[in-house]
Write a protein that holds these residues in place. Structure first.
Motif, PDB file in Angstrom:
ATOM      1  N   UNK A  95     -64.762  -6.954  13.908  1.00 17.24           N
ATOM      2  CA  UNK A  95     -64.827  -5.836  14.833  1.00 17.24           C
ATOM      3  C   UNK A  95     -65.241  -6.209  16.243  1.00 17.24           C
ATOM      4  N   UNK A  96     -65.378  -7.512  16.529  1.00 20.28           N
ATOM      5  CA  UNK A  96     -65.753  -7.979  17.860  1.00 20.28           C
ATOM      6  C   UNK A  96     -64.631  -8.849  18.430  1.00 20.28           C
ATOM      7  N   UNK A  97     -64.567  -8.927  19.749  1.00 17.02           N
ATOM      8  CA  UNK A  97     -63.698  -9.920  20.371  1.00 17.02           C
ATOM      9  C   UNK A  97     -64.360 -11.262  20.103  1.00 17.02           C
ATOM     10  N   UNK A  98     -63.661 -12.144  19.392  1.00 14.14           N
ATOM     11  CA  UNK A  98     -64.266 -13.366  18.897  1.00 14.14           C
ATOM     12  C   UNK A  98     -63.495 -14.591  19.374  1.00 14.14           C
ATOM     13  N   UNK A  99     -64.214 -15.545  19.934  1.00  9.34           N
ATOM     14  CA  UNK A  99     -63.650 -16.837  20.320  1.00  9.34           C
ATOM     15  C   UNK A  99     -64.147 -17.844  19.292  1.00  9.34           C
ATOM     16  N   UNK A 100     -63.202 -18.439  18.544  1.00 11.79           N
ATOM     17  CA  UNK A 100     -63.542 -19.421  17.519  1.00 11.79           C
ATOM     18  C   UNK A 100     -63.067 -20.781  18.010  1.00 11.79           C
ATOM     19  N   UNK A 101     -64.015 -21.690  18.203  1.00 12.34           N
ATOM     20  CA  UNK A 101     -63.697 -23.029  18.690  1.00 12.34           C
ATOM     21  C   UNK A 101     -63.867 -24.028  17.551  1.00 12.34           C
ATOM     22  N   UNK A 102     -62.754 -24.653  17.131  1.00  9.21           N
ATOM     23  CA  UNK A 102     -62.797 -25.706  16.125  1.00  9.21           C
ATOM     24  C   UNK A 102     -62.990 -27.029  16.862  1.00  9.21           C
ATOM     25  N   UNK A 103     -63.993 -27.794  16.478  1.00  5.74           N
ATOM     26  CA  UNK A 103     -64.378 -28.986  17.220  1.00  5.74           C
ATOM     27  C   UNK A 103     -64.987 -30.019  16.273  1.00  5.74           C
ATOM     28  N   UNK A 104     -65.283 -31.178  16.830  1.00  9.53           N
ATOM     29  CA  UNK A 104     -65.984 -32.227  16.085  1.00  9.53           C
ATOM     30  C   UNK A 104     -66.797 -33.065  17.067  1.00  9.53           C
ATOM     31  N   UNK A 105     -67.957 -33.571  16.646  1.00 11.49           N
ATOM     32  CA  UNK A 105     -68.777 -34.390  17.537  1.00 11.49           C
ATOM     33  C   UNK A 105     -68.106 -35.701  17.958  1.00 11.49           C
ATOM     34  N   UNK A 106     -67.158 -36.197  17.173  1.00 10.92           N
ATOM     35  CA  UNK A 106     -66.457 -37.445  17.489  1.00 10.92           C
ATOM     36  C   UNK A 106     -65.249 -37.215  18.394  1.00 10.92           C
ATOM     37  N   UNK A 107     -64.951 -35.964  18.720  1.00  6.32           N
ATOM     38  CA  UNK A 107     -63.801 -35.602  19.555  1.00  6.32           C
ATOM     39  C   UNK A 107     -64.275 -35.457  21.006  1.00  6.32           C
ATOM     40  N   UNK A 108     -63.898 -36.421  21.846  1.00  5.82           N
ATOM     41  CA  UNK A 108     -64.374 -36.427  23.238  1.00  5.82           C
ATOM     42  C   UNK A 108     -64.030 -35.140  23.994  1.00  5.82           C
ATOM     43  N   UNK A 109     -62.781 -34.626  23.946  1.00  6.10           N
ATOM     44  CA  UNK A 109     -62.499 -33.378  24.666  1.00  6.10           C
ATOM     45  C   UNK A 109     -63.319 -32.192  24.138  1.00  6.10           C
ATOM     46  N   UNK A 110     -63.608 -32.208  22.844  1.00  2.90           N
ATOM     47  CA  UNK A 110     -64.434 -31.141  22.255  1.00  2.90           C
ATOM     48  C   UNK A 110     -65.825 -31.146  22.882  1.00  2.90           C
ATOM     49  N   UNK A 111     -66.415 -32.317  22.931  1.00  3.53           N
ATOM     50  CA  UNK A 111     -67.767 -32.464  23.470  1.00  3.53           C
ATOM     51  C   UNK A 111     -67.775 -32.148  24.967  1.00  3.53           C
ATOM     52  N   UNK A 112     -66.709 -32.543  25.682  1.00  2.00           N
ATOM     53  CA  UNK A 112     -66.633 -32.295  27.122  1.00  2.00           C
ATOM     54  C   UNK A 112     -66.592 -30.806  27.446  1.00  2.00           C
ATOM     55  N   UNK A 113     -65.940 -30.001  26.584  1.00  2.00           N
ATOM     56  CA  UNK A 113     -65.832 -28.574  26.899  1.00  2.00           C
ATOM     57  C   UNK A 113     -67.025 -27.756  26.401  1.00  2.00           C
ATOM     58  N   UNK A 139     -59.536  -5.829  16.702  1.00  2.00           N
ATOM     59  CA  UNK A 139     -58.635  -5.266  15.698  1.00  2.00           C
ATOM     60  C   UNK A 139     -58.282  -6.259  14.593  1.00  2.00           C
ATOM     61  N   UNK A 140     -58.808  -7.485  14.677  1.00  2.00           N
ATOM     62  CA  UNK A 140     -58.541  -8.481  13.643  1.00  2.00           C
ATOM     63  C   UNK A 140     -57.250  -9.255  13.847  1.00  2.00           C
ATOM     64  N   UNK A 141     -56.619  -9.099  15.000  1.00  2.00           N
ATOM     65  CA  UNK A 141     -55.379  -9.818  15.301  1.00  2.00           C
ATOM     66  C   UNK A 141     -55.690 -11.061  16.129  1.00  2.00           C
ATOM     67  N   UNK A 142     -54.961 -12.147  15.865  1.00  6.22           N
ATOM     68  CA  UNK A 142     -55.055 -13.332  16.715  1.00  6.22           C
ATOM     69  C   UNK A 142     -54.367 -12.987  18.026  1.00  6.22           C
TER      70      UNK A 142
END
Length: 183
Positions: free
Chosen positions: A72-90, A160-163
């Motif tokens: 029921x919320x506007x949700x930002x889901x970020x899939x990441x990993x500590x070994x992923x340099x761009x993930x850590x940078x953002x 609304x539960x839609x991507x």
């Protein structure tokens, strides 16, 4: 090596090259998995979003948290990993966004071991909840549209539960903020 053996190896090499080319050309491509997150005609949340909200993941301290708390919320889901340099940078920019953007809730789903996620969370001040999914997080991300399995991968899910939108790779925050403003 005599000429006879050399010729035989050349013929065998050419035969393998021809077979490899034939297999490559005739290989069936996998079906894209994008249909799993497309909106349903009735506008109901899709199976991939339902599966995400049916999931319980541990926070870095090991406490289980149901993701249904974000329904029921506007949700930002970020899939990441500590070994992923761009993930850590953002992460710092995502953290700032989470702290300043009242409209969207941001969560991070780590594709790594609980100990690595916990160690990362201990070293860095992150202003949004982090969860540990291990390799199961890859399946969650794929079902939400990450066909290539690359990281980072960010999904915006509407109330609304839609991507609403997906992003593969390091976020371009000016564009990301503009996109969020329209949701």
């Amino acid at each position: 090596m005599d000429k006879k053996k050399l010729a035989m190896f050349a013929v065998i090499g050419v035969a393998f090259a021809v077979m490899g080319a034939w297999v490559g050309v005739n290989q069936k491509q996998p079906e894209p998995r994008t249909a799993t997150y497309l909106p349903t005609p009735e506008g109901k949340p899709h199976k991939a979003v339902d599966a995400l909200f049916a999931t319980t993941l541990n926070d870095p301290a090991g406490k289980p948290e149901p993701l249904s708390q974000y329904k029921g919320q506007l949700l930002v889901v970020n899939f990441w990993a500590p070994w992923c340099a761009p993930c850590v940078q953002e992460m710092p920019e995502l953290s700032t966004l989470a702290a300043e953007h009242g409209k969207a809730k941001v969560i991070g789903i780590g594709i790594d071991s609980p100990s690595n996620i916990s160690e990362f969370a201990g070293k860095h001040k992150i202003a949004f909840p982090l969860y540990t999914a291990g390799m199961d997080g890859t399946d969650l991300a794929r079902n939400l549209g990450n066909v290539s399995g690359g990281l980072p991968f960010t999904v915006v899910i509407g109330a609304d539960g839609q991507v609403k939108k997906t992003y593969l790779g390091r976020l371009k925050f000016d564009q990301f903020k503009a996109d969020l403003a329209t949701m």
